[in-house]
Design a protein around this motif. Structure first.
Motif, short mmCIF file in Angstrom:
data_model
loop_
_atom_site.label_atom_id
_atom_site.label_comp_id
_atom_site.label_asym_id
_atom_site.label_seq_id
_atom_site.Cartn_x
_atom_site.Cartn_y
_atom_site.Cartn_z
N ALA A 1 27.06 -6.68 -13.90
CA ALA A 1 26.41 -5.76 -13.06
C ALA A 1 26.54 -4.42 -13.35
O ALA A 1 25.76 -3.62 -13.31
N VAL A 2 27.99 -3.91 -13.96
CA VAL A 2 28.17 -2.61 -13.88
C VAL A 2 28.61 -2.40 -15.38
O VAL A 2 28.96 -1.16 -15.69
N LYS A 3 28.61 -3.28 -16.62
CA LYS A 3 28.85 -3.26 -17.80
C LYS A 3 27.99 -1.88 -18.37
O LYS A 3 26.88 -2.16 -18.28
N GLY A 4 28.63 -0.97 -19.02
CA GLY A 4 27.96 0.02 -19.78
C GLY A 4 27.80 1.01 -18.78
O GLY A 4 27.42 2.26 -19.02
N ARG A 5 27.92 0.95 -17.26
CA ARG A 5 27.91 1.92 -16.25
C ARG A 5 28.99 2.62 -15.73
O ARG A 5 29.21 3.30 -15.07
N SER A 6 30.43 1.61 -15.95
CA SER A 6 31.44 1.85 -15.43
C SER A 6 32.68 1.85 -16.22
O SER A 6 32.71 1.15 -17.38
N THR A 7 33.71 2.58 -15.92
CA THR A 7 34.71 2.43 -16.71
C THR A 7 36.25 2.58 -16.09
O THR A 7 36.17 3.36 -14.75
N ILE A 8 36.85 1.61 -16.35
CA ILE A 8 38.28 1.46 -15.30
C ILE A 8 39.20 2.11 -16.23
O ILE A 8 39.27 1.80 -17.50
N SER A 9 40.29 2.80 -15.69
CA SER A 9 41.51 3.50 -16.47
C SER A 9 42.47 3.35 -15.44
O SER A 9 42.36 3.20 -14.31
N ARG A 10 43.77 3.66 -16.18
CA ARG A 10 44.85 3.53 -15.37
C ARG A 10 45.70 4.29 -16.01
O ARG A 10 45.85 4.97 -17.20
N ASP A 11 46.70 5.07 -15.07
CA ASP A 11 47.62 6.07 -15.59
C ASP A 11 49.21 5.40 -14.84
O ASP A 11 49.39 5.50 -13.59
N ASN A 12 49.87 4.76 -15.72
CA ASN A 12 51.26 4.47 -15.34
C ASN A 12 52.10 5.14 -15.01
O ASN A 12 53.08 4.86 -14.04
N SER A 13 52.08 6.44 -15.18
CA SER A 13 52.90 7.64 -15.01
C SER A 13 52.77 7.99 -13.48
O SER A 13 53.44 8.36 -12.74
N LYS A 14 51.33 7.67 -12.93
CA LYS A 14 51.06 8.12 -11.63
C LYS A 14 50.73 7.12 -10.81
O LYS A 14 50.25 7.01 -9.57
N ASN A 15 51.08 5.57 -11.42
CA ASN A 15 50.78 4.45 -10.48
C ASN A 15 49.34 4.35 -10.06
O ASN A 15 49.08 4.06 -8.78
N THR A 16 48.20 4.88 -10.84
CA THR A 16 47.08 5.22 -10.36
C THR A 16 46.05 4.22 -11.27
O THR A 16 46.15 4.23 -12.60
#
Length: 114
Positions: A61-76
């Motif tokens: 339902a969200v493929k192509g419209r959403s992006t997940i990302s992470r920043d391990n240095s900020k625990n985010t």
């Protein structure tokens, strides 16, 4: 373990929103992080997640419209959502999984409406 999600709000159809989740009390870099959502009257469902090997997985339902990302240095972990639709309206929850345990944040409301 605390997962603090933010960034929800009211957005018009076609708009964009960025959600963030800050984790504490957990070894973030070793955690499998993801976003789920729960719409009124519906079960909680996967939106996007990192897999155990670091790749990403998105709901159709969200493929192509959403992006997940992470920043391990900020625990985010973040979720960028574009081209939002009214059916994206839900409470969005951050999830962390590590050592067989699953942790949930309190959620942030996303409402897509004109």
């Amino acid at each position: 373990v605390q997962l603090q999600a933010s960034g929800g709000g009211l957005v018009q159809p076609g708009g964009s929103l960025s959600l963030s989740c800050v984790a504490s009390g957990i070894i973030f870099s070793s955690s499998v992080m993801g976003w789920y959502r729960e719409a009124p009257g519906k079960q909680r469902e996967l939106v996007a997640t990192f897999t155990s090997d670091g790749s990403t997985n998105y709901a159709d339902a969200v493929k192509g419209r959403s992006t997940i990302s992470r920043d391990n240095s900020k625990n985010t972990v973040s979720l960028q959502m574009n081209s939002l639709k009214p059916e994206d309206t839900a409470v969005y929850y951050c999830n962390a999984r590590i050592y067989g345990m699953s942790y949930w944040g309190k959620g942030t409301q996303v409402t897509v409406s004109s």
